[in-house]
Design a protein around this motif. Sequence first.
Motif, mmCIF file in Angstrom:
data_model
loop_
_atom_site.group_PDB
_atom_site.id
_atom_site.type_symbol
_atom_site.label_atom_id
_atom_site.label_comp_id
_atom_site.label_asym_id
_atom_site.label_seq_id
_atom_site.Cartn_x
_atom_site.Cartn_y
_atom_site.Cartn_z
ATOM 1 N N TYR A 185 60.303 9.266 64.075
ATOM 2 C CA TYR A 185 59.784 8.495 65.214
ATOM 3 C C TYR A 185 59.884 9.290 66.515
ATOM 4 N N ASN B 127 59.736 12.496 66.800
ATOM 5 C CA ASN B 127 58.660 13.482 66.734
ATOM 6 C C ASN B 127 57.301 12.838 67.039
ATOM 7 N N ASN B 128 57.091 11.638 66.501
ATOM 8 C CA ASN B 128 55.835 10.920 66.801
ATOM 9 C C ASN B 128 55.676 10.697 68.302
ATOM 10 N N LEU B 129 56.769 10.269 68.941
ATOM 11 C CA LEU B 129 56.735 10.010 70.380
ATOM 12 C C LEU B 129 56.364 11.282 71.140
#
Lengths: 275, 289
Positions: A49, A51-53
């Motif tokens: 998450y 990394n997604n952000l």
Amino acid sequence: MLPLRDLQKRFESALFDDAPGAIAPWIRGCERDAAECAAIDAHARLSIYRNNLREGFRKALALEFPVIERLVGADYFRQLALAFLAEHPSSAGDLHPIGEPFAQFLHRRFEDTQYAYLPDVATLEWAYQQSLVAADAPPFDLQMLRDIPQEAYGQLRFTLHPACGLVRSAYPVVRIWAVNQPEAPAEEVVDLSSGADFVLLRRVAMGVEMRRIAAADFAILNEFAQGAVLANALGSAHDLDADFDLGEALRRFIGLGVFTGAQLGSSPPHGEPLP
Amino acid sequence: MSTRLPSPPAASPSLRTGIGLRAQHHADIVARKPGVGWFEAHSENYFAAGGAQRSYLTKIRADYPLSLHGVGLSIGSTDPLNRAHLREIARLVHDFEPLLVSEHLSWSSVEGRFTNDLLPLPYTEEALRHMITRVRDVQDVLGRQILIENVSSYVQFTCSYIPEWEFLTSLAEESGCGILLDVNNVYVSARNHGFDAHAWLNTMPRSAVKEIHLAGHTVRPMARQEILIDTHNTHVCAAVWDLYAAAANRFPGVPALIEWDADIPPLDVLVAEARKADEVAEVNHVAAA
């Protein structure tokens, strides 16, 4: 039981502040084969998450500032994006507005350095983005002036088309922008001291056009953008160019679709009628 | 834009399956009018006041049915409902009269700071009540039913005690929303958390599922295991096609959609993927008959 709000605060803090300790105890592995899935611990799962952000933010910023990314390189742009994320996280469910404070951020970082032109390039790219999404509006029609007596023209306020933007820089930002387009040849060097730019952005069929205009043109348009009446706006142009030809300039602006309307404004205290 | 749009003519020859609308394909779609069943737009990509994006959407809407799929309302957040965001969605609904409007079973913000991601909820009674209230609120503002989509997740919370399928079913029953069944997300979450995707699918109420999503994902090695990431950047995998065959059998006639959001290929690749979805549903329908 962890209240929903508390859970969301802990989870969100794990992503933004890189502080997974508060939420980690509330995250579990898989049920079917606990021994197997336990190997992927809470920290690793949260890192997806995080990394997604970061990547989502970086990609969205790069889409808005492709020239800055090309100028500084993808690796350094990623660092800039992370630092920018820390200072200016998204405040909307739509990622598009994130770029608004980016030029100011770059200014704080690079003023008094050899990269002081970067904030101006970012300002130009942001103006480009704003022009792309601005409201549609009908072009100015000269018929709108039909019922206005000529002696009142000095009190006219011209409204700029919502998709028109004005950017001024001490650097040749339009040239910098042009030589850093995807299709541009890789190695063209722009002399940073090759002049200041006064830029008019406007929406055209295929996108947004950037046009370098004269300082006096820029001055009068900038006055209109601030809501000045014609008499005062003209003063700014004349300060820069004693020979400024108002009639010719207005025809040119109207031809470019710069205006969407004109109304008689109230007399400002120092307003004077046109000669 | 304030004028109402006429009902679109059926695109012909037409597939039943639709594809996600991406800006890279706008001009191609308008020029070639591919025979896909419908298009789905990410609501946030068309919040612009004017300009080319909205102009393309108007043109495409004149030829195809459209759905609006939101990724940013943060409906499961405990922040106050984002009224400004909802107003933008309402404006799009008014202007484009979509067939379906959907959001996610997720949240993305705390105290106004947004991750712009689809973060998972704990499946608790408190979260269920919260979602029911929020979905009702959104439906009241929009004056229509919305669909809620199950998301891919990489974590489960120890405080979750309601099974996901039960949570989603109760939400649909109590709020009146429909379910957008993303079979790729079911598969990704099933692999990540160790549940049976087909069993999950078979618990979904037939009447509540109004749309099906298909997408590709990425398998990433992690701690000598694998974790599946919902990346929407590749073809639908074989196992997800199998799951879709089961879904097409259980929910006959429910419109399906191909989503491809990163490393976006030429339009024809998406049209071919939509054709495959039609074929999988058709073969399955024949086999079941």
